[in-house]
Structures are given as C-alpha cells and as structure tokens.
Design an enzyme around this catalytic site. Structure first.
Site, mmCIF file in Angstrom:
data_model
loop_
_atom_site.group_PDB
_atom_site.id
_atom_site.type_symbol
_atom_site.label_atom_id
_atom_site.label_comp_id
_atom_site.label_asym_id
_atom_site.label_seq_id
_atom_site.Cartn_x
_atom_site.Cartn_y
_atom_site.Cartn_z
ATOM 1 N N ARG A 1 26.188 -28.469 -16.083
ATOM 2 C CA ARG A 1 26.401 -29.845 -16.557
ATOM 3 C C ARG A 1 27.774 -30.304 -16.084
ATOM 4 N NH1 ARG A 1 27.029 -30.018 -22.306
ATOM 5 N NH2 ARG A 1 29.219 -30.396 -21.864
ATOM 6 N N ASN B 1 30.454 -27.455 -16.020
ATOM 7 C CA ASN B 1 30.061 -26.306 -16.841
ATOM 8 C C ASN B 1 28.976 -25.514 -16.132
ATOM 9 O OD1 ASN B 1 31.440 -27.121 -19.555
ATOM 10 N ND2 ASN B 1 30.361 -28.953 -18.867
ATOM 11 N N GLU C 1 37.246 -21.985 -22.325
ATOM 12 C CA GLU C 1 36.212 -23.016 -22.441
ATOM 13 C C GLU C 1 35.900 -23.292 -23.912
ATOM 14 O OE1 GLU C 1 34.904 -24.397 -19.683
ATOM 15 O OE2 GLU C 1 36.062 -23.097 -18.368
ATOM 16 N N GLY C 2 35.042 -24.269 -24.109
ATOM 17 C CA GLY C 2 34.495 -24.479 -25.452
ATOM 18 C C GLY C 2 35.113 -25.638 -26.202
ATOM 19 N N LYS D 1 45.369 -28.103 -19.338
ATOM 20 C CA LYS D 1 44.131 -27.412 -19.710
ATOM 21 C C LYS D 1 44.253 -25.909 -19.527
ATOM 22 C CE LYS D 1 40.736 -31.003 -18.901
ATOM 23 N NZ LYS D 1 39.345 -31.184 -18.426
ATOM 24 N N GLU E 1 34.979 -31.855 -16.056
ATOM 25 C CA GLU E 1 34.790 -30.431 -15.760
ATOM 26 C C GLU E 1 33.346 -30.187 -15.355
ATOM 27 O OE1 GLU E 1 35.545 -27.980 -19.153
ATOM 28 O OE2 GLU E 1 34.097 -29.024 -20.419
ATOM 29 N N SER F 1 25.431 -27.109 -23.027
ATOM 30 C CA SER F 1 24.699 -27.314 -24.280
ATOM 31 C C SER F 1 23.991 -28.656 -24.335
ATOM 32 C CB SER F 1 25.661 -27.177 -25.458
ATOM 33 O OG SER F 1 26.712 -28.090 -25.308
ATOM 34 N N LYS G 1 38.276 -23.670 -14.688
ATOM 35 C CA LYS G 1 39.133 -24.837 -14.422
ATOM 36 C C LYS G 1 40.053 -24.583 -13.238
ATOM 37 C CE LYS G 1 38.427 -26.752 -18.847
ATOM 38 N NZ LYS G 1 38.559 -25.863 -20.036
ATOM 39 N N ARG H 1 28.175 -38.340 -24.670
ATOM 40 C CA ARG H 1 28.864 -38.055 -25.927
ATOM 41 C C ARG H 1 29.873 -39.157 -26.186
ATOM 42 N NH1 ARG H 1 30.680 -32.083 -24.712
ATOM 43 N NH2 ARG H 1 30.722 -33.117 -22.683
#
Lengths: 483, 483
Positions: B137, B155, B376-377, B372, B153, B160, B318, B459
C-alpha cells in the site's frame, strides 16, 4: 392419525462425539461469521446497546450445530401456516366472538380490557379495513410421548427474529459446508429460510396497496431494544429490495408527533404513514402511561395499514387460542373439513379455569399442566408445583380472577444435546427446542394477495429452563436439519 | 510538469451545510449499516475484544461523507501502483544494495539489524525464491502549496484495511444513494474498491502456484488484535471465493508449533503452509523474545511463499525510500524513462541526516520537516519544535545514532471539514486526509502473474493530530469522491 417421528431420526452429530479442538474451531468460525454477517444483538452488559446502534455489540446467542427435526413434522407445520393465516383473518372479522370470548378476561386483566375498549370503539365507528396484513409466527413443540407436533401459541403481533433466524440457517449451512470432512452431513438438509425477505415483501406489497409513494412504513419500537439488528435487517430489505423508507418511533413519540388528517391519513413527525408495523405494544409494560394508549388508538383510527390491527392482535390471544380449541368452534370460521382437521391435529389440550374437572386434575397432577396468563412476551407462565399453589389460591379468592389464565397440557419435548454459544463461550447442554413457522398474509377487500409460509425460527434452550424467550436470556437461535 | 488540482474541486457537501437533523439520520443509518455489514472493530474499552471474536464489538471509526479528491491525482496514484510493485521486486533482488544502504542504520537500530541478519543468512544460503508475492500500500498526501501528490511511505508488510476499506466505499455509496434528495451527488463518483477480493485473489493464486491442495495460508497475527475483522474478511473471501483454508498464528505459536521438513516445507501445528501472510512482525514490539525472531527465521528459510519475504520487507523501509529518492538510484532498477519520471514525480524531499545543509535548515525551520525513525506502525514521527530538539541532541551525542532517522519534507495537505463517527457519536472536525493505494504483485520465476492496482484506503484525521493511524485512534476510515 398421528405422524410418527421416524425412529431413524438422529441428531446430525452428538456434541459428545466432537472433540474439543474441533468444537473450538467451529465456535471460533461461528463467532467470526456472526460478526461479519450481522448476526448481532446489543450487549446486555451495556446501557447504550439498546439505544445507539453500532456500539457494544455481541454475537446473537446461537446453537453451534443445527437441531435434527423430522421432515414429516416440518412439512406438517409448513402446510398449516396458510390455514392459520386464514383463520386469524376470519376470527378478526367476528367482533362479537372476540368480545364475548374475552368478556370474562376483560374483567380481571386490565391490559386485555384496554385492547377490547379500542376494539369496541372501532366496531362503533365501523370503518372497514380494506387492506389487512398479518405477519404471524406459530410456535410448536414435538411431544415426545405422543410424537405429535403441538402448537404452543400463535403470535399475531411483533413476531420476532425474521431477520436473525435466516442468518442462523446460513451460518449452519456455511459451517456444515466448511467442516464437511469432520461432520458427515448434507448442508442442503437445512431448509431454506427467507423470512426477512418474505416479511419485507409482504410489508412492501401492503405499502404498495396503500398507494402513496411518498408515505413510509413506521416501525413501532420500544425505547430500549437490544434486538434492534433483527429489526434493522427488515428495514434494510425494504430499502434495498423495494426502495421503501422505514422510520422507527416509540408509542410515546407517536402520541407526541402523530396526527390524523381529515381523510384519516396518519402523519408522524411530518411524514405520512402507509403501514404501521408493531415491534412494541404487545405487553402491558409497553404502555407506561395514557400517552401510549392514546397513540395506539390514534393509529387504529387511521387509514394506515396496521400490522396487526387490534382485531388481529386479539385473535392471537391465549384465551382465543383456547376458545378455538373447543369442539365446533373452528367450524364457525372455516369450511374446509381437511383444513379443520389439520389445525385440530396441532392443538394441545387447552382449557379455561371454569372447567372444574380439569382444574381438579391440575391440582392433583400439576406437572402435566402449564398455567398461562393472557400477557405476552414470555417469562410469565406457571409450571410444576406452582400450578397447584396458584390454582388453590385462585379458588380461595373466588373473585373471578381465574379468567386471567388458561390451562394448557404440558408438552414434553425430546431432550437433546447441544452446544450453545453465548458471549463468546461454548457450552454443552441438555436442551429442548421449539419451532416457529412464520406466515405472511395480505388481503385487499376480497382479494388475497399473499397467503404463505414464510421461513422459520428454531429456538433451543437448556432443558432445565421452563421459559423460552431468546431475548429473556434462556434460549439461543437455532436452525433445523431435516431427518 | 505538475498536475494541477482543479480549482472547481469542492467537497461533495460541506458538513456545515447539513442540518443537524439530517446529520443525525445519516449517522444513525451509517451506524446500522456498519453493524449489519461487518464494518467493525474490537472495542478498545474491552479486554476480550482483541482476542475473542464476536464480543465487545463497535463500528469502525468512519467519516460520514466521502472526501472529495481530484480525479487526475486519483488516476496518477493508480497509474504508479504497478510501477511501485515492480520497483519493490527489483530492489528486493539487489541484496548488496539493501545491505549497503542500511549498513549505517543497522548499527543504531537493533530492529533493522535483526532483519538484516536474517537477510544476510538468506543471501548465504542463496536459495532462489521462485514465487514472490507483494501486497503493498503506497500512501500519499496532496500538498496544498505545490498541488502535488506526494508519497508518504510505501508499505510492503502488513498493509492494513483491505477488508474494511471496501466496506467504507460501499457504506458511502449506499448513503449517497439513500439521501440523494438531500445531498446532491453521484454515488458512482466513489471509485469501485475491491481491495479485499483482489488481495484474496493474489493470495489464492500464490497458494495455487505453490501447488499443494492440502496446504493452508497462514496469517501471522498479533496475540491481541482489535482490527481482527479486517483480517477475517480476507479469510472469508479466501474461503468463499477460492476454497482456501486460512489459519491464524502468532510468532510465538509458530516458534512453538512450527517445523521445517527436509524439503523445506513449513509445517505448523500439523498443517503444511503454502503462503505466509504477515499481519504482525513489522514492529519491534512484535518480537517479545528470541522466540519470535526464531519463528521469523524459520519461516524465511522455508519454501512457503512469504508475503512479504525479508527482502520485500526491507525494500519498504524508510531508509530505502530515502535512498531511492536520490538522483540516479531509480535508474539502477528500472529501464523505462516514463516510469521513472512518474515515480519521481511523487517523491517528497527525503534526506539522510548526514546531509548537513538539510540538517542545518531543519534546525532553522523545523516546521518544514518531519523526522522519521526506521520503525513502522505509526506514532513515532517527530514534528515541529521537537525536530529541532532531536537534531541538536543527536549532534551533541555524535554517536552515529542519526542513522536511525531520515528527514522528510513536511507535506501540508488541504484542510477540510468532515463529520467523523466514533463510538456511536458524530463530530464535526477540521481534517486532513491521506490516500493509500493498494497494489498486488505475483511472480513465479520470470512470469509476472499479477501486477495491478488493487483498491484504496482513504484515511481522514483531525488536522491538529500529527499521526495518521486509524488503529492508534487518531484517524477514521474514509472513501473518496472524485471531482
């Protein structure tokens, strides 16, 4: 002429034969299925869950494996559904029969009395209801001793679970399909269950007969309703399959926001109502004040289609059930001898408390009887030793309050083993089951537009519990596996 | 060559233009829709909701109305998805590039160091992974000043919301359809979103290429997962559309129950695993002990298809994103000049902390940068004055731990007005949005079997919140309305 339960009838699998690991997998998959497919109720541990959708939800209590049920009795129950639909419609038109049969009950049961008062007013006004809509559910148990399918009651108001019961059948079919290598069974032996769409179709057709495309269908609901998703499924079907809008109002809101226009059109909160669908108003506790009774009368006087009308409501009362079981009473309403025989075959023994021989027998052998009050909604029946005590007390008082009850033959259904799922946990239990058959009926003047069996609801409960309500927490939703 | 945001682009409706009563109706219908259709998460207020399905559920946090998004940027984001898929695959094959680029990071970030260790072992063993599966994603924001679509970024592990994002698009389309008289809009301007079925298709095809009909797809999951229903939707699609069984195991369970057979087959709890799909293992907190690292290595050494493999995982870090943004690096992996130009166009400014001019500028104007970490997360980025403080601290320490971070141009997306639904309550908020585009990629040896854009995730978060994670509680799921 009794239909014998086939001796070969066996549960599809005895829960004791399933190893713990498989139960765990089945249970987990069932819980996931319920969550993704909307087989949900509001969590009873939460205050908001009965008023706000989308929060504090929990899977509906369900059986993990469908309950075996003899195909012959299934067919019998389906076959009588349209006859019961017809019977309710005929009885509802006989105002004198309703008033007379309930005359003693009215004196001792204030709730029946209020309903009869509205019924009397409607008889006086004498407006003919042209469009008549019935969404009924006839509940049965299979008596183990006589092998007879016996009617427990006929619900003509607020027949619940048309939405969730379909999902349980789908859940069980999906599990049997998925675990076909572990559980030898044929998923197609679970009968198709389309109750929610058949209910929606009947409501939509009634809406259509009413003939105002701007009007809505109003669900009369309780202010707190943890079983709201069952009702929302019906609204979803009405919207998606029939493009009909539903609104939800409590009796108090209808009193506050409702009015009748000169032509009898019911307008609630600015919206014309074509069909009133009651999911509240069946129990005294739904009428907190005069406000709710005013709302009921207002609706009854309107030209909206009532599901049910006051006369349909009364036709489903326990006293009327008992009256209909008397010799020669069915013949007053139905002509076809075969039909009459078919209905009579499902009647359990039913008696009023002025039949002194029966009362005497019930005091001697209370375990063979159930004492039922007029009130609906489950949780009020009297069993066992309490029957004797209650009868003796009524005899001593001698005030005529015995008219608030009827006596019914106690049915002893087969005890099975089931795995019941509740709040995420599985329990192996000794259980008994009750089969409800939905029926839909729609008539406009002399034309019967719908008269059919419309899906089913199996409820399974722990055998030590006398009461059967799923919402009351004693039972789970189930489906049937024909044997 | 910048794609301009059309000046005519307007939100489909300004929440301030919707009256309170309509908001209430929309909100209620949205909550019901979420409940019936499985747009759910575990309730964070409950302890069981992350471990037991079917209990303590609440609607997923969602926007009530889809967010307007320029069609040209939508097309741009879709167009680059297959190119990014290709890029990840190419980068992942260049072991030297990965090891070298991350060599400084490894010294200061223990997590990256452990991943690289496994990567090194795999390079030593030198088994060729024939089947390579990517479910990525790529996340973007629209920069208000430059009108550029800039990548936040990429993923390559645990992307998810493929399950729930599709449902949000459906929810919004359903609401716009239902309220078409109140909200002037065209439901078809919400792009089709089939992420869950496209993910399932890619997983099923990988399973099929693996070639053992008895083998399962294993989801590697966290022990507590409130976003489990998103994952269960994927399992349901695999079962229903492809008849493929999934199992769910934590890293610790895989260590305890997993073993490699002589031919490299991974067997977990007695079941051969064809495809390993990671929904855990992307963050240091997923590795509680050596046990989890052993499980990761075991899986990597197996012949199961890994989604992602360790090299795909590293290719999404990253630091690699920053390396790829350097001049002439994309050219190392891709030949097509158009493709390279398309990717570069979405790159925001990205720098390592050894670029002293940039660090100096970031200390002077910290509001223009985001710092950064490799991790992750969500929830770990550094913004505003904290950037200055962190950079000065690193300079003072001078231990080389600056390699654990990269600097990124801070993107300033347009601020919109939204109605966000959370825990049954609607809130009007000033918001910013981030668009994620899913991509699926499957290759067996030299044959690319799938390489496509595969749905999207919008989002939307309160504009005062710097972090974007829905699960972390700062954002809601949204969909887009093309303008």
């Amino acid at each position: 002429m009794q239909t014998q339960v086939e001796d070969s009838a066996k549960p599809i699998v005895d829960p004791h034969d399933i190893d713990a690991k498989l139960v765990q997998k089945l249970a987990n998959d069932a819980l996931v299925w319920c969550s993704l497919r909307g087989l949900l109720v509001g969590d009873r541990n939460s205050e908001r869950s009965g008023t706000v959708p989308g929060v504090d939800m929990v899977h509906a209590p369900v059986a993990l494996i469908p309950m075996s049920f003899p195909e012959s009795h299934w067919k019998q129950a389906c076959e009588v559904a349209p006859i019961f639909n017809e019977l309710v419609d005929r009885v509802s038109q006989d105002g004198e029969f309703l008033q007379q049969s309930l005359s003693r009950t009215r004196k001792v049961d204030p709730f029946t009395s209020r309903l009869l008062e509205i019924h009397s007013k409607m008889l006086e006004i004498n407006t003919i209801e042209e469009i008549r809509l019935g969404l009924h559910r006839s509940d049965y148990m299979l008596d183990e001793q006589t092998k007879l399918l016996l009617q427990i009651e006929l619900n003509t108001i607020s027949s619940s679970f048309p939405g969730l019961s379909c999902l349980v059948s789908e859940l069980h079919r999906s599990l049997l399909q998925q675990y076909r290598e572990d559980i030898a069974s044929d998923p197609n032996r679970i009968p198709a269950n389309n109750a929610v769409n058949q209910f929606a179709e009947a409501l939509a057709k009634a809406w259509n007969e009413y003939g105002d495309p701007r009007a809505v269908i109003m669900f009369v609901v309780q202010a707190e309703e943890r079983n709201m998703y069952d009702q929302h499924w019906l609204s979803a079907s009405l919207r998606e399959r029939h493009q009909v809008t539903t609104i939800r109002k409590t009796l108090a809101e209808i009193d506050a926001l409702g009015e009748l226009q000169q032509d009898g059109t019911l307008v609630v909160d600015g919206q014309a109502v074509a069909v009133i669908y009651f999911r509240a108003g069946y129990a005294p506790s739904d009428y907190h004040s005069e406000s709710e009774w005013k709302a009921r009368l207002l609706m009854e006087q309107s030209r909206a289609v009532k599901c049910p009308s006051i006369s349909y409501h009364l036709a489903g009362s326990k006293k009327i059930q008992q009256e209909l079981a008397k010799p020669n009473v069915l013949e007053r309403f139905l002509e076809n001898k075969d039909d009459i025989a078919k209905l009579r075959k499902c009647f359990a023994g039913l008696w009023s408390l002025d039949e002194s021989d029966i009362v005497k027998d019930a005091i001697d052998r209370p375990e063979l009887y159930v004492m039922k009050p007029q009130r609906e909604g489950g949780g009020n029946n009297i069993y066992g030793e309490d029957v004797r005590d209650a009868l003796l007390k009524l005899q001593k008082e001698g005030t005529g309050s015995d008219a608030a009850y009827i006596l019914m033959q106690r049915i002893f259904p087969k005890i099975s083993h089931s795995i019941l799922m509740r709040e995420g946990i599985s329990h192996k239990e000794q259980t008994i089951s009750e089969l409800g058959i939905y029926g839909t009926y729609l008539r406009n003047k002399t034309e019967v537009l719908i008269n059919q069996q419309a899906g089913y609801l199996m409820r399974t409960k722990v055998s030590s519990s006398n009461e059967g309500g799923v919402a009351a927490g004693f039972a789970v939703l189930d489906s049937i596996y024909l044997v």
